[in-house]
Enzyme design. Sequence first.
Site, PDB file in Angstrom:
ATOM      1  N   HIS A 137      35.835  39.483  58.236  1.00 55.76           N
ATOM      2  CA  HIS A 137      34.150  39.879  58.330  1.00 55.76           C
ATOM      3  C   HIS A 137      35.309  41.234  57.146  1.00 55.76           C
ATOM      4  CE1 HIS A 137      31.253  42.653  58.613  1.00 55.76           C
ATOM      5  NE2 HIS A 137      31.232  43.795  58.596  1.00 55.76           N
ATOM      6  N   HIS A 169      33.895  44.633  53.933  1.00 54.16           N
ATOM      7  CA  HIS A 169      32.535  44.893  53.710  1.00 54.16           C
ATOM      8  C   HIS A 169      32.942  45.260  51.790  1.00 54.16           C
ATOM      9  CE1 HIS A 169      30.759  47.193  56.592  1.00 54.16           C
ATOM     10  NE2 HIS A 169      31.023  46.407  57.223  1.00 54.16           N
ATOM     11  N   ASP A 214      33.818  25.348  44.401  1.00 57.38           N
ATOM     12  CA  ASP A 214      34.816  24.949  44.936  1.00 57.38           C
ATOM     13  C   ASP A 214      35.815  25.203  46.338  1.00 57.38           C
ATOM     14  OD1 ASP A 214      36.219  23.424  42.239  1.00 57.38           O
ATOM     15  OD2 ASP A 214      37.411  25.253  42.029  1.00 57.38           O
ATOM     16  N   HIS A 238      24.068  44.094  55.306  1.00 48.51           N
ATOM     17  CA  HIS A 238      25.359  45.125  55.808  1.00 48.51           C
ATOM     18  C   HIS A 238      26.859  44.212  55.343  1.00 48.51           C
ATOM     19  CE1 HIS A 238      27.764  44.471  59.771  1.00 48.51           C
ATOM     20  NE2 HIS A 238      28.472  45.163  59.292  1.00 48.51           N
ATOM     21  N   TYR A 256      42.412  17.127  45.351  1.00 52.19           N
ATOM     22  CA  TYR A 256      43.196  18.035  44.655  1.00 52.19           C
ATOM     23  C   TYR A 256      43.884  18.776  45.673  1.00 52.19           C
ATOM     24  CZ  TYR A 256      43.333  23.318  43.422  1.00 52.19           C
ATOM     25  OH  TYR A 256      43.772  24.585  42.370  1.00 52.19           O
TER      26      TYR A 256
HETATM   27 ZN    ZN Z   1      30.605  46.144  58.923  1.00 51.23          ZN
END
Ligand code: ZN
Length: 237
Positions: free
Chosen positions: A99, A101, A124, A175, A233
Amino acid sequence: MSGHGSAALREAVWVANQAIVRAGLVTLSFGNASGVDRDGGVMLIKPSGVAYVDLRPEDLVAVDLDTGESVADSLRPSSDTPTHLALYRAYAEVGGIVHTHSRAATSWAQACRPIPPFGTTHADHFHGSVPVTRQLSDQEVGGDYEAATGAVIVEALTTTGLGPLEMPAVLVASHGPFTWGPDPEAAADNAIALETVAAMAIETLALDPSAKPVAQSLLDRHYRRKHGATAYYGQRR
Ligand SMILES: [Zn+2]
């Protein structure tokens, strides 16, 4: 508590946390990477609020996949831990989650717009538009917020009809992005790829506001070059 996770997983999760910093996806301490040991029933995740430069492999927090409890005398796990747990529980094929930002992907999340597949760089890695979740309700925000975030990610992915490895990213509305893969390294690679295609999509629309997504045939061709039984690939493993 089932264990502390294997040394190999601890190293892989630490490397993924460093990779997203090196790629410029992390501002301050926003973001986290995790990995799961299915046999041991344990997830390893970045501790909450620890600066990445100070992060050592031994600082990563082991969390029980079923109970969500962390090992006694460990640091506190990332506040996003319930989101990561929800995804690992929903998708047995996911082995690592990231995760961030990161700027461009978060801009799409804040605009609450899915990222269209404008070219083969996108194709891809992501087999279609990268979806965006619905807004959380006031009750969800006021309640078990991080678990509800996991639930709306699953909801958004289900809506696409794609599996988690075909669409290894979802934007959480207002978010930012969550990405994943079969292991922590793949999850970090997908976070890097997502940021790149998000930035390129913004520039594509700046140059041509009526730009259209690639043809389905090109999308399929590029996706399948790299993924699945017919992939060709790169080098044979
Ligand atoms: Zn966050």
